[in-house]
Design a protein around this motif. Structure first.
Motif, PDB file in Angstrom:
ATOM      1  N   TRP A 141       0.827  -1.203   0.000  1.00  0.00           N
ATOM      2  CA  TRP A 141       0.000   0.000   0.000  1.00  0.00           C
ATOM      3  C   TRP A 141       0.870   1.265   0.000  1.00  0.00           C
ATOM      4  CZ3 TRP A 141      -4.766  -0.852   3.741  1.00  0.00           C
ATOM      5  CH2 TRP A 141      -5.617  -1.788   3.167  1.00  0.00           C
ATOM      6  N   GLY A 142       2.067   1.164  -0.495  1.00  0.00           N
ATOM      7  CA  GLY A 142       2.905   2.355  -0.634  1.00  0.00           C
ATOM      8  C   GLY A 142       2.586   3.071  -1.930  1.00  0.00           C
ATOM      9  N   LEU A 143       2.900   4.354  -1.996  1.00  0.00           N
ATOM     10  CA  LEU A 143       2.655   5.116  -3.225  1.00  0.00           C
ATOM     11  C   LEU A 143       3.456   4.565  -4.391  1.00  0.00           C
ATOM     12  CD1 LEU A 143       2.572   8.771  -1.843  1.00  0.00           C
ATOM     13  CD2 LEU A 143       0.646   7.460  -2.765  1.00  0.00           C
ATOM     14  N   ASP A 144       4.581   3.897  -4.084  1.00  0.00           N
ATOM     15  CA  ASP A 144       5.398   3.293  -5.133  1.00  0.00           C
ATOM     16  C   ASP A 144       5.035   1.829  -5.366  1.00  0.00           C
ATOM     17  OD1 ASP A 144       6.246   2.317  -2.736  1.00  0.00           O
ATOM     18  OD2 ASP A 144       8.373   2.744  -3.047  1.00  0.00           O
ATOM     19  N   ARG A 145       3.855   1.423  -4.823  1.00  0.00           N
ATOM     20  CA  ARG A 145       3.350   0.058  -4.976  1.00  0.00           C
ATOM     21  C   ARG A 145       4.249  -0.966  -4.298  1.00  0.00           C
ATOM     22  NH1 ARG A 145       0.890  -0.073 -11.139  1.00  0.00           N
ATOM     23  NH2 ARG A 145      -0.246   1.872 -10.983  1.00  0.00           N
ATOM     24  N   ARG A 146       4.969  -0.526  -3.289  1.00  0.00           N
ATOM     25  CA  ARG A 146       5.763  -1.428  -2.483  1.00  0.00           C
ATOM     26  C   ARG A 146       5.183  -1.486  -1.074  1.00  0.00           C
ATOM     27  NH1 ARG A 146      11.984   0.188  -4.274  1.00  0.00           N
ATOM     28  NH2 ARG A 146      11.729  -0.245  -6.498  1.00  0.00           N
ATOM     29  N   PHE A 147       5.872  -2.191  -0.182  1.00  0.00           N
ATOM     30  CA  PHE A 147       5.361  -2.342   1.177  1.00  0.00           C
ATOM     31  C   PHE A 147       5.296  -0.982   1.862  1.00  0.00           C
ATOM     32  CE2 PHE A 147       5.614  -3.152   5.699  1.00  0.00           C
ATOM     33  CZ  PHE A 147       4.730  -4.213   5.873  1.00  0.00           C
ATOM     34  N   GLY A 148       4.176  -0.732   2.524  1.00  0.00           N
ATOM     35  CA  GLY A 148       4.005   0.532   3.230  1.00  0.00           C
ATOM     36  C   GLY A 148       2.550   0.944   3.276  1.00  0.00           C
ATOM     37  N   LEU A 149       2.291   2.094   3.916  1.00  0.00           N
ATOM     38  CA  LEU A 149       0.919   2.603   4.084  1.00  0.00           C
ATOM     39  C   LEU A 149       0.749   3.999   3.512  1.00  0.00           C
ATOM     40  CD1 LEU A 149       0.252   1.454   7.766  1.00  0.00           C
ATOM     41  CD2 LEU A 149      -0.869   0.558   5.721  1.00  0.00           C
ATOM     42  N   SER A 150       1.738   4.466   2.758  1.00  0.00           N
ATOM     43  CA  SER A 150       1.692   5.859   2.309  1.00  0.00           C
ATOM     44  C   SER A 150       0.527   6.152   1.371  1.00  0.00           C
ATOM     45  CB  SER A 150       3.016   6.217   1.616  1.00  0.00           C
ATOM     46  OG  SER A 150       3.285   5.328   0.545  1.00  0.00           O
ATOM     47  N   ALA A 151      -0.016   5.115   0.687  1.00  0.00           N
ATOM     48  CA  ALA A 151      -1.140   5.354  -0.220  1.00  0.00           C
ATOM     49  C   ALA A 151      -2.473   5.435   0.514  1.00  0.00           C
ATOM     50  CB  ALA A 151      -1.205   4.245  -1.275  1.00  0.00           C
ATOM     51  N   LEU A 152      -2.505   5.032   1.797  1.00  0.00           N
ATOM     52  CA  LEU A 152      -3.742   5.062   2.581  1.00  0.00           C
ATOM     53  C   LEU A 152      -3.889   6.427   3.222  1.00  0.00           C
ATOM     54  CD1 LEU A 152      -6.135   3.313   3.653  1.00  0.00           C
ATOM     55  CD2 LEU A 152      -4.719   2.879   5.676  1.00  0.00           C
ATOM     56  N   SER A 153      -5.091   7.018   3.088  1.00  0.00           N
ATOM     57  CA  SER A 153      -5.346   8.340   3.649  1.00  0.00           C
ATOM     58  C   SER A 153      -6.060   8.211   4.993  1.00  0.00           C
ATOM     59  CB  SER A 153      -6.195   9.166   2.690  1.00  0.00           C
ATOM     60  OG  SER A 153      -6.610  10.367   3.306  1.00  0.00           O
ATOM     61  N   PRO A 154      -5.389   8.518   6.112  1.00  0.00           N
ATOM     62  CA  PRO A 154      -6.049   8.443   7.423  1.00  0.00           C
ATOM     63  C   PRO A 154      -7.259   9.371   7.513  1.00  0.00           C
ATOM     64  CG  PRO A 154      -3.657   8.652   7.660  1.00  0.00           C
ATOM     65  CD  PRO A 154      -3.980   8.913   6.231  1.00  0.00           C
ATOM     66  N   TYR A 155      -7.189  10.507   6.833  1.00  0.00           N
ATOM     67  CA  TYR A 155      -8.306  11.450   6.896  1.00  0.00           C
ATOM     68  C   TYR A 155      -9.557  10.868   6.243  1.00  0.00           C
ATOM     69  CZ  TYR A 155      -4.560  14.700   8.083  1.00  0.00           C
ATOM     70  OH  TYR A 155      -3.497  15.313   8.677  1.00  0.00           O
ATOM     71  N   ARG A 156      -9.389  10.182   5.116  1.00  0.00           N
ATOM     72  CA  ARG A 156     -10.543   9.586   4.452  1.00  0.00           C
ATOM     73  C   ARG A 156     -11.115   8.434   5.269  1.00  0.00           C
ATOM     74  NH1 ARG A 156      -8.487   9.442  -1.896  1.00  0.00           N
ATOM     75  NH2 ARG A 156      -8.152  11.699  -2.094  1.00  0.00           N
ATOM     76  N   VAL A 157     -10.231   7.633   5.861  1.00  0.00           N
ATOM     77  CA  VAL A 157     -10.714   6.553   6.726  1.00  0.00           C
ATOM     78  C   VAL A 157     -11.486   7.141   7.900  1.00  0.00           C
ATOM     79  CG1 VAL A 157     -10.025   4.657   8.235  1.00  0.00           C
ATOM     80  CG2 VAL A 157      -8.839   5.006   6.064  1.00  0.00           C
ATOM     81  N   GLY A 158     -10.938   8.193   8.499  1.00  0.00           N
ATOM     82  CA  GLY A 158     -11.625   8.837   9.614  1.00  0.00           C
ATOM     83  C   GLY A 158     -12.986   9.387   9.221  1.00  0.00           C
ATOM     84  N   PHE A 159     -13.080   9.920   7.989  1.00  0.00           N
ATOM     85  CA  PHE A 159     -14.366  10.457   7.525  1.00  0.00           C
ATOM     86  C   PHE A 159     -15.403   9.344   7.381  1.00  0.00           C
ATOM     87  CE2 PHE A 159     -17.227  11.737   4.019  1.00  0.00           C
ATOM     88  CZ  PHE A 159     -17.788  12.866   4.608  1.00  0.00           C
ATOM     89  N   VAL A 160     -14.981   8.179   6.839  1.00  0.00           N
ATOM     90  CA  VAL A 160     -15.902   7.049   6.712  1.00  0.00           C
ATOM     91  C   VAL A 160     -16.373   6.596   8.088  1.00  0.00           C
ATOM     92  CG1 VAL A 160     -16.151   4.674   5.914  1.00  0.00           C
ATOM     93  CG2 VAL A 160     -14.871   6.311   4.534  1.00  0.00           C
ATOM     94  N   VAL A 161     -15.453   6.508   9.045  1.00  0.00           N
ATOM     95  CA  VAL A 161     -15.812   6.113  10.409  1.00  0.00           C
ATOM     96  C   VAL A 161     -16.818   7.088  10.998  1.00  0.00           C
ATOM     97  CG1 VAL A 161     -14.925   5.836  12.763  1.00  0.00           C
ATOM     98  CG2 VAL A 161     -13.645   4.901  10.834  1.00  0.00           C
ATOM     99  N   LEU A 162     -16.590   8.371  10.782  1.00  0.00           N
ATOM    100  CA  LEU A 162     -17.491   9.388  11.323  1.00  0.00           C
ATOM    101  C   LEU A 162     -18.884   9.289  10.706  1.00  0.00           C
ATOM    102  CD1 LEU A 162     -17.778  11.863  13.151  1.00  0.00           C
ATOM    103  CD2 LEU A 162     -17.038  13.277  11.217  1.00  0.00           C
TER     104      LEU A 162
END
Length: 749
Positions: A141-162
């Motif tokens: 989930w990295g922006l470079d399609r490698r291991f990582g979380l940089s492509a995930l947006s915490p703000y968008r996840v938080g909005f869905v939760v809200l």
């Protein structure tokens, strides 16, 4: 899911209406899903978990999950048209839904407020769901399609939760408090679920409509721009770039095979006879493409194919209109355009020339050996001309047996003549046609231009006249049978007359370029540069002006005028800004002698005591310095004249130049700073600055064009500079205007 069906069919639910409504509500709100990634391909999060806020079986909090799973499978199957994938999504969602129900009901039992309990339970649900997907996709989930979380947006996840938390809280509150308060006997909880699901469905459809509108707008823009979008990698790059944004794919490529699983594609033809596909894929999250995505891609591929077809047709027609069919050389029409381009866009100090070539006795070859032999000769000459001409030269066939070559990047008439003779010699090499030896003989005329012409066609006329002189001379036995080049002498004579008249009538003008103190950010001197614009020929380049003045014996007169006008201009600059006292003038080394301009320069400096006259001696000329000239230089300094060594650091500079003659200013040539990333250049500049500091010289770095160059030379200790970054050479009037408006400010906005 099976257990949910068993509960519905094998036993009687407390409320059939509520159980069926739960399934229907999950199906209805299924299309509402939101992006939580910064790039396409990450899982889309829905809000179906909201429907579990009200349980169909009171007292059994976990019993609603299997029934909820039935609706989720149906919803995902409809959306993705893929039952195995729908079962996977429902399985993962159901597993974490049990946790959601357990956490929420447990917190409610402990007396935690309703909103907070749903917030915690919803956050746990989405966290576990994303963790399961993250594990399945091996963490890529990295922006470079490698291991990582940089492509995930915490703000968008938080909005869905809200959103899910607020919706679940309202559903529970309205279903358990508002409606029973109005009518205790009413069972309207199913209506609350349906209304909530319909609200989410309406929002999803609105989002879908906006997405369709965006795609349509993008396709319309592509239809307008794509046919003329040929930057970067050309039409193919423009197509893939637009497709990537329109269908929001992970990757878009052009390839020879049809789309495969998790891909959409459309046939496209960007090159005649080559069938390709533009393929869009979402391999990472395997989120399905919408039907609108594929239709948009087909439309975009059709637009690109039509743009390529039209462009190919236009290029073909243009090539036919501008190309000689026999030799494939540009024709007369293309030559005219190229000549105007070469004349208008050449650097101010570079010359061009037209070489006009005519094949002698071509008609005789046609008559004696046939037209096929003549055609073969023309094709051979064309090939030889192209091979012999440089990369910047333009070769054209403009008539039956006539060719022209535009020679560019010339520094002098001698350079042009050398190139022309080399080309003619190559064309005149023997060849064999139909088993017969043949040595082509050509007549060639050359017209050289050292400055921008007002009418470039005059070069063709002059070259043609020079070529005709060769033919006439050959007919009268003047040049034998060998090929030869004639130079348009009358053209050079005309330019010489114009330069001589300009000097004798005192028509020369000056341009002034500032020399600045970087530390203080102020101008402390100006360099005076000679200029002349003839009403007939236009601007004559300074190198050509000086060269002709030398050949005409008028160099001293030219220098007298430049020094006199420069000092008068400097008086005005000094009056406006007293801090500007120095004016520099370029002269030849030999001109400082007593028999030439030595006394004049010393008297001119003494006549302007408030100013500092600086004479710039070119570094190349110091190789011929004599003891007498060194004494003359010392006399200049005693009279108050400042001496600068100009252009130090050009290709053939020597260390000896630094000690051959007294000097006060060292001007470093721009050739030494053309690559300041090179550590060797930086070290040389630093060393020369240190040399000047140790001996009391002022060191000026020429050719400064950008702020980044300024930053580098400041780090190297340089304190004075000159170049386009601080100002191009301007006329006297415009220089005065600059000083009145900005004072001595070195940098202008």
């Amino acid at each position: 899911m099976a257990y949910g069906i068993y509960q519905l069919l094998g036993s009687t639910p407390t409320s059939w209406a509520l159980a069926l409504t739960l399934i229907a509500s999950v199906i209805i709100c299924g299309p509402f899903r939101m992006h939580v990634g910064r790039v396409p391909g990450l899982p889309l999060l829905g809000v179906a978990i909201t429907m579990l806020a009200i349980q169909p079986e009171e007292g059994s909090p976990g019993l609603g999950v299997p029934i909820w799973a039935v609706g989720l499978v149906i919803s995902q199957t409809i959306a993705g048209r893929n039952l195995p994938q729908a079962l996977y999504w429902a399985g993962l969602s159901s597993a974490v839904a049990f946790v959601f129900v357990a956490v929420q009901s447990g917190l409610a039992t402990l007396g935690v407020p309703l909103l907070l309990s749903f917030l915690i339970a919803t956050a746990v649900f989405y966290t576990l769901f994303l963790l399961g997907e993250f594990t399945r996709q091996r963490g890529r989930w990295g922006l470079d399609r490698r291991f990582g979380l940089s492509a995930l947006s915490p703000y968008r996840v938080g909005f869905v939760v809200l959103v899910a938390t607020v919706a679940a809280t309202l559903v529970t509150y309205v279903g358990s408090s508002v409606i029973p308060g109005l009518d205790p006997d009413a069972r309207l909880t199913p209506l609350v679920l349906l209304l909530t699901a319909l609200l989410f469905y309406a929002v999803a459809q609105r989002t879908r409509f906006m997405s369709m509108e965006r795609r349509l707008s993008a396709i319309v823009d592509a239809a307008i721009d794509l046919p003329r979008d040929d930057t970067g990698g050309g039409l193919a790059a423009a197509l893939t770039s637009r497709a990537l944004s329109i269908v929001e794919a992970n990757d878009v490529e052009l390839r020879g095979r049809a789309p495969e699983q998790n891909e959409i594609g459309a046939a496209v033809s960007l090159t005649p006879g080559v069938e390709q596909y533009v393929i869009a894929s979402r391999k990472r999250g395997k989120a399905p493409f919408a039907p609108g995505d594929e239709r948009a891609l087909v439309a975009l591929a059709h637009i690109a194919s039509e743009a390529a077809r039209i462009r190919h047709n236009v290029d073909t027609l243009e090539q036919r209109a501008n190309t000689d069919p026999l030799t494939n050389l540009p024709n007369y029409r293309a030559f005219q355009e190229a000549l105007v381009e070469a004349n208008e866009n050449r650097p101010y100090h570079e010359g061009i020339a037209v070489l006009f070539i005519d094949l002698d006795d071509f008609k005789k070859i046609n008559d004696n050996r046939g037209h096929h032999a003549g055609d073969e000769l023309l094709r051979t000459v064309a090939d030889r001309l192209q091979a012999a001409s440089g990369g910047g030269d333009f070769v054209s066939r403009i008539g039956g047996d006539e060719f022209v070559v535009i020679l560019a990047d010339l520094v002098s008439l001698a350079h042009a003549k050398e190139s022309a003779e080399r080309i003619v010699a190559e064309v005149s090499q023997p060849l064999v046609i139909d088993g017969h030896d043949l040595r082509p003989a050509v007549s060639a005329g050359l017209a050289f231009s050292s400055h921008r012409e007002l009418d470039a066609q005059t070069l063709v006329v002059d070259a043609d006249r020079a070529m005709l002189q060769v033919k006439r001379s050959r007919h009268h036995g003047g040049r034998g049978e060998r090929s030869s080049v004639s130079i348009a002498a009358h053209r050079s004579t005309r330019t010489n007359d114009i330069v001589a008249r300009a000097i004798r009538d005192n028509r020369l003008g000056l341009a002034f370029q500032p020399i600045v103190n970087i530390d203080e950010g102020t101008i402390w001197a100006f360099e005076a540069l000679v200029r002349y614009v003839d009403p007939e020929l236009g601007p004559i380049s300074p190198p050509s002006l000086v060269a002709r003045a030398k050949s005409l014996g008028l160099m001293n007169e030219l220098t007298r005028q430049v020094v006199t006008k420069a000092l008068h201009a400097a008086e005005e600059f000094h009056r406006l800004e007293p801090g500007i006292r120095c004016i520099t003038v370029n002269i030849e080394l030999g001109q400082i002698s007593e028999t030439e301009l030595g006394p004049f320069i010393r008297d001119a400096a003494r006549a302007h005591p408030d100013l500092s006259l600086c004479i710039e001696l070119n570094e190349h000329s110091l190789r011929s310095v004599t003891a007498d000239l060194r004494r003359e230089a010392e006399l200049m300094q005693q009279a108050g004249v400042t001496i600068a060594l100009d252009d130090y650091g050009s290709d053939d500079s020597s260390v000896g130049a630094l000690v051959r003659i007294p000097m006060d200013i060292l001007k470093i040539d721009k050739g030494l700073i053309d690559d300041l990333d090179d550590v060797r250049q930086r070290e040389v500049i630093k060393a020369l600055q240190g040399f000047g500091d140790n001996l009391g010289f002022t060191t000026v770095v020429e050719g400064i064009e950008t702020h980044s160059m300024v930053d580098v030379i400041v780090e190297l200790g340089v304190r004075s500079a000159q170049g386009y970054y601080y100002g191009r050479p301007l006329s006297f009037a415009r220089t005065v205007d600059r000083l009145r408006r900005w004072g001595t400010r070195a940098e202008l906005d």
